[in-house]
Design an enzyme around this catalytic site. Structure first.
Site, PDB file in Angstrom:
ATOM      1  CE  LYS A 223     -62.111   4.467 -17.834  1.00 11.99           C
ATOM      2  NZ  LYS A 223     -61.362   4.478 -16.579  1.00 11.99           N
ATOM      3  NE  ARG A 263     -55.632   7.643 -18.384  1.00 11.50           N
ATOM      4  CZ  ARG A 263     -56.236   7.036 -19.403  1.00 11.50           C
ATOM      5  NH1 ARG A 263     -57.551   7.041 -19.483  1.00 11.50           N
ATOM      6  NH2 ARG A 263     -55.533   6.429 -20.328  1.00 11.50           N
TER       7      ARG A 263
HETATM    8  N1  PMM Z   1     -58.500   4.236 -17.533  1.00  9.84           N
HETATM    9  C1  PMM Z   1     -57.968   3.718 -18.656  1.00  9.84           C
HETATM   10  C2  PMM Z   1     -56.585   3.661 -18.828  1.00  9.84           C
HETATM   11  N2  PMM Z   1     -55.742   4.142 -17.893  1.00  9.84           N
HETATM   12  N3  PMM Z   1     -55.408   5.179 -15.806  1.00  9.84           N
HETATM   13  C3  PMM Z   1     -55.904   5.701 -14.682  1.00  9.84           C
HETATM   14  N4  PMM Z   1     -55.068   6.171 -13.731  1.00  9.84           N
HETATM   15  N5  PMM Z   1     -57.248   5.758 -14.443  1.00  9.84           N
HETATM   16  C4  PMM Z   1     -58.154   5.295 -15.350  1.00  9.84           C
HETATM   17  O1  PMM Z   1     -59.364   5.364 -15.072  1.00  9.84           O
HETATM   18  C5  PMM Z   1     -57.662   4.721 -16.568  1.00  9.84           C
HETATM   19  C6  PMM Z   1     -56.255   4.689 -16.756  1.00  9.84           C
HETATM   20  C7  PMM Z   1     -58.875   3.179 -19.719  1.00  9.84           C
HETATM   21  O2  PMM Z   1     -59.317   4.178 -20.580  1.00  9.84           O
HETATM   22  P1  PMM Z   1     -58.712   4.422 -22.069  1.00  9.84           P
HETATM   23  O3  PMM Z   1     -58.600   3.076 -22.756  1.00  9.84           O
HETATM   24  O4  PMM Z   1     -59.634   5.339 -22.738  1.00  9.84           O
HETATM   25  O5  PMM Z   1     -57.353   5.057 -21.918  1.00  9.84           O
END
Ligand code: PMM
Length: 286
Positions: A223, A263
């Site tokens: 991020k 994650r």
């Molecule tokens: N961040 C993203 C997408 N899904 N789900 C959860 N539970 N927590 C998060 O912090 C989260 C998520 C965005 O990141 P990406 O685009 O790299 O998947």
């Protein structure tokens, strides 16, 4: 479907949730795994690296992203979930839509990861209640196209107080919809209507969120607050593919605070670090 009890049982080491973004436009890996065969192969690689859960999503939530049609989202994620669940993977579907959650559960997903915590499509709570699946409810205030406007936390409890209060409100809605307490996992939602200082404060005070009494999932991987921390003076944020060591440090911090899961995009980096931490905590073996 993986047993809910095993999936949520307390454990010393956080679960590693590997990210499979089947999207053309995610900020860190958009377009890389858009073909089902590429996404499936990527999921297998993450499992080989030590992922215990694969989080499969078909909608980018990066700031400013526009939403796909529901048919597009279904077309992206369902073939990938079907294939990986059939191979025995524990699959989570990253969606805000009831219709997608329902189809994903029918295709073998064991977890619904809803970044809106049921706010974007409240019917998702009924779908989760009827299925008995695990439900990740993330702290969220608005869709990606205008979430930056909502990154304001000037109440007396600051960002931690507001996130705890708003997540507690979501738990109330989940229980009212018939979701069991044992199905619920909470997530502070780093980067979602949060500025860098909000993310750091939430990480620093993660114990306050744990006091809500639910397992916690945290997603810091790649991020922009990490990119900004690592930027050379006067330079733009460090690129997404060069933030992994910093994320691994966050995994270790969260492990010490007993979170349920992290994650991550690079599962091996976090897995290796956790292995070292575990080995160091063993006593009297030699
Ligand atoms: N961040 C993203 C997408 N899904 N789900 C959860 N539970 N927590 C998060 O912090 C989260 C998520 C965005 O990141 P990406 O685009 O790299 O998947």
């Amino acid at each position: 479907m993986a047993g809910l009890e095993d999936l949520l049982a307390p454990r010393a080491r956080p679960r590693l949730m590997g990210v499979v973004n089947v999207t053309p436009d995610s900020f860190s890996d958009g377009g890389r795994w858009l073909e089902p065969s590429a996404a499936i192969a990527h999921g297998r690689d993450l499992l080989a690296d030590g992922a215990e859960i694969l989080d499969i999503g078909g909608e980018s939530t990066r700031p400013g992203a526009t939403r796909p049609l529901v048919e597009e989202e279904l077309g992206r994620v369902i073939p990938v979930i079907t294939a990986l669940a059939a191979e025995g993977a524990v699959v989570s579907v990253d969606t805000m839509r009831a219709e997608v959650a329902e189809a994903a559960l029918a295709a073998g997903a064991a977890v619904v990861n809803d970044v809106s915590g049921g706010l974007a499509d409240p019917r998702i709570l009924e779908v989760v209640a009827a299925s008995g699946a695990a439900y990740v409810a993330m702290h969220w205030r608005a869709h990606a196209d205008h979430m930056r406007d909502f990154a304001v936390y000037d109440g007396p409890g600051g960002v931690v107080g507001a996130v705890c209060e708003e997540l507690s409100g979501r738990v109330g809605a989940m229980l009212a919809a018939g979701i069991g307490r044992e199905q619920i996992i909470l997530d502070p939602g780093l980067g979602f209507a949060k500025r860098a200082e909000h993310n750091w404060e939430l990480l620093r005070r993660i114990d306050a969120l744990a006091e809500l009494g639910f397992p916690l999932l945290v997603g810091a991987s790649r991020k922009s607050f990490l990119g900004r921390l690592l930027a050379a003076s006067g330079q733009p944020p460090r690129p997404v593919d060069q933030r992994e060591h910093a994320n691994t440090a966050i995994t270790l911090h969260l492990a010490r605070h007993g979170v349920w899961g992290v994650r991550v995009h690079d599962v091996r980096a976090s897995r290796d670090a956790l292995r070292v931490a575990e080995r160091l905590s063993e006593e009297g073996l030699e």
